[in-house]
Design a protein around this motif. Structure first.
Motif, mmCIF file in Angstrom:
data_model
loop_
_atom_site.group_PDB
_atom_site.id
_atom_site.type_symbol
_atom_site.label_atom_id
_atom_site.label_comp_id
_atom_site.label_asym_id
_atom_site.label_seq_id
_atom_site.Cartn_x
_atom_site.Cartn_y
_atom_site.Cartn_z
ATOM 1 N N SER A 123 -3.375 9.948 4.601
ATOM 2 C CA SER A 123 -1.923 9.912 4.801
ATOM 3 C C SER A 123 -1.487 10.780 5.968
ATOM 4 N N GLY A 124 -2.443 11.408 6.664
ATOM 5 C CA GLY A 124 -2.094 12.235 7.813
ATOM 6 C C GLY A 124 -2.794 13.575 7.764
ATOM 7 N N PRO A 125 -2.479 14.453 8.709
ATOM 8 C CA PRO A 125 -3.151 15.755 8.759
ATOM 9 C C PRO A 125 -2.695 16.724 7.673
ATOM 10 N N LEU A 126 -1.593 16.400 6.980
ATOM 11 C CA LEU A 126 -1.049 17.193 5.867
ATOM 12 C C LEU A 126 -0.473 18.530 6.334
ATOM 13 N N SER A 127 -1.296 19.511 6.702
ATOM 14 C CA SER A 127 -0.787 20.788 7.233
ATOM 15 C C SER A 127 0.391 21.301 6.404
ATOM 16 N N PHE A 128 0.098 21.735 5.191
ATOM 17 C CA PHE A 128 1.144 22.155 4.266
ATOM 18 C C PHE A 128 1.874 23.420 4.731
ATOM 19 N N TYR B 64 0.827 -1.210 0.000
ATOM 20 C CA TYR B 64 0.000 0.000 0.000
ATOM 21 C C TYR B 64 0.864 1.264 0.000
ATOM 22 N N ASN B 65 2.137 1.105 -0.413
ATOM 23 C CA ASN B 65 3.030 2.245 -0.377
ATOM 24 C C ASN B 65 2.510 3.399 -1.219
ATOM 25 N N TYR B 66 2.411 4.544 -0.581
ATOM 26 C CA TYR B 66 2.015 5.814 -1.205
ATOM 27 C C TYR B 66 0.603 5.809 -1.787
ATOM 28 N N ALA B 67 -0.183 4.778 -1.480
ATOM 29 C CA ALA B 67 -1.579 4.781 -1.927
ATOM 30 C C ALA B 67 -2.339 5.920 -1.262
ATOM 31 N N GLY B 68 -2.110 6.113 0.033
ATOM 32 C CA GLY B 68 -2.790 7.188 0.757
ATOM 33 C C GLY B 68 -2.390 8.559 0.271
ATOM 34 N N GLU B 69 -1.091 8.744 0.015
ATOM 35 C CA GLU B 69 -0.616 10.038 -0.483
ATOM 36 C C GLU B 69 -1.188 10.348 -1.862
ATOM 37 N N THR B 70 -1.322 9.301 -2.708
ATOM 38 C CA THR B 70 -1.890 9.506 -4.044
ATOM 39 C C THR B 70 -3.368 9.850 -3.950
#
Length: 441
Positions: A159-164, A95-101
């Motif tokens: 993938s997390g709270p992001l908070s850019f 599942y690598n980087y599936a959430g980020e995508t």
């Protein structure tokens, strides 16, 4: 780039702390002596580019990778999310980087809806502000409901709270510490998680005011530039599934600007080919408004000027090179993966916690490898190691063999070896094993 099997987490792509213990941890002196053989215990560390089940497929001897640990950008994924991914691609193993995508697509769709436009030059300024400061939501449908009610969105993704931060990248990220088992596959039960960075470093400008609730307009067209071939092809299936799942769910919730989002898929290949250039040309001819990818930092550096110069948004789920933080991208480049400055900080902490006093670093000679290696070295030195206690060697991934680089590690005789690379890492680790300093000794 990085990221592994990550059954409970989101991974791929470029990083954080990486430790692979060959046959157990070091003592305080950094390395233990095997009473029977007199051999020094050497810890081996991997990164998101090689910590995946694909690495284990290159080893036939049972236990060849047993005990090897490493890290990757990773958060604990819910069973519901992984089930939804499997409904898209039942063959998924990692599942690598599936959430980020997935998050990259959702953020792009939300930005277009908030702006009331599918023009990237119009909706890009909204993207950072969607990750902090407003009412928390964790799905496209919930966030659009907030937008249509005149509220302010703070999207917390899978993938997390992001908070850019102002550069359009996470100010804080979760990293998974992964470990290979006796079957040369990642042992999900052994996965731990650590946090690097600080949400306090997120941007403060929440962007322009949202367009009128329920704004309509031209359809949003999203292209993908993901590794279907090349040395990061093992990252392709979960990333492709993440993108398709997001598109499906956005459209099930009514789409963007009153119309279904359109998806145009494409292959990034790797930095040794011109596949990405050809794909980007095709995507631009298809009039895409945003491109999700590439996974490889080196590949993105070959096409970022073409994409952003065309007024198209680029958002990568796996680029980790710190070169992008200050890149002149016309305000059109973003990433849901954390920069290697965060991964290196976590990696250096882990190496120090394991009691290693001397460290060898073998890094692929590309923006991902050199950036992560140099940041890791700097963090190790800042943490108290002397410069001469660290040996940093780069290698050409296209080389016929890596005998010279492996021999340099043998001669240096460090407490720990860090391998930063992609599919070629298996040959390097096999070389280390053969010399008695790899996971299998």
């Amino acid at each position: 780039m990085r990221t592994g099997t990550f059954a409970r987490a989101t991974a791929l792509s470029g990083a954080a702390l990486l430790a692979l213990t060959a046959c157990g941890g070091s003592d305080e002196g950094g390395g233990t002596d095997d009473a029977a053989s007199g051999e020094k215990q050497v810890n081996v560390y991997g990164t998101d580019g090689n910590m995946g089940n694909a690495l284990g497929e290159d080893f036939s001897d049972e236990g060849a990778l047993a005990g090897m640990r490493g890290t990757t950008p990773l958060t604990e994924l819910s069973g519901d999310f992984t089930d939804r991914l499997l409904a898209v691609d039942p063959e998924l193993q990692d599942y690598n980087y599936a959430g980020e995508t997935y998050d990259a697509v959702i953020l792009t769709a939300l930005a277009a809806q908030a702006a009331g436009s599918s023009d990237a030059t119009v909706f890009a300024p909204y993207l950072n502000g969607l990750t902090f400061g407003g009412e928390t939501c964790d799905s496209f449908s919930a966030c659009v409901e907030i937008i249509n009610a005149g509220g302010n969105v703070d999207y917390d993704g899978v993938s997390g709270p992001l908070s850019f931060a102002e550069a359009g990248e996470p100010a804080q990220a979760s990293f998974g510490i992964l470990q290979f088992g006796e079957d040369n596959a990642l042992d999900d039960a052994a996965t731990d998680f650590v946090i690097a960075g600080d949400e306090a470093n997120a941007a403060t400008d929440e962007g322009p005011a949202y367009a009128a609730p329920g704004a309509t307009g031209d359809p949003l067209v999203i292209g993908t530039l993901l590794p279907l071939t090349g040395n990061l092809a093992f990252l392709g299936p979960p990333e492709v599934a993440g993108a398709q799942l997001a598109i499906n769910e956005v459209n099930e919730a009514g789409g963007v600007l009153g119309q279904p989002v359109q998806l145009v898929e494409g292959d990034s290949g790797d930095a040794s080919t011109d596949t990405a250039t050809q794909t980007v040309d095709r995507l631009l001819q298809s009039n895409v408004d945003a491109i999700v990818g590439a996974a490889s930092s080196g590949v993105s550096l070959t096409v970022i000027d073409t994409i952003t110069g065309a007024g198209v948004l680029q958002i990568s789920p796996a680029n980790t090179s710190d070169q992008f933080t200050e890149y002149n991208d016309n305000g059109l480049y973003f990433r849901t993966a954390p920069p290697d400055t965060l991964q290196a900080r976590a990696l250096a902490d882990l190496i120090a916690e394991d009691g290693n006093n001397t460290v060898g670093i073998l890094a692929i000679n590309d923006p991902y490898g050199t950036g992560l290696a140099e940041n890791t070295r700097d963090n190790l030195i800042a943490g108290g190691l002397s410069e001469d206690s660290i040996q940093y060697v780069t290698y050409d991934p296209q080389a016929a063999n890596f005998d010279s680089e492996v021999q340099q590690m043998v001669d240096f005789n460090p407490d720990a070896v860090v391998v930063i690379g992609f599919e070629e890492s298996s040959r390097i680790i096999q070389g280390l094993n053969a010399q008695g300093i790899g996971p299998q000794r």
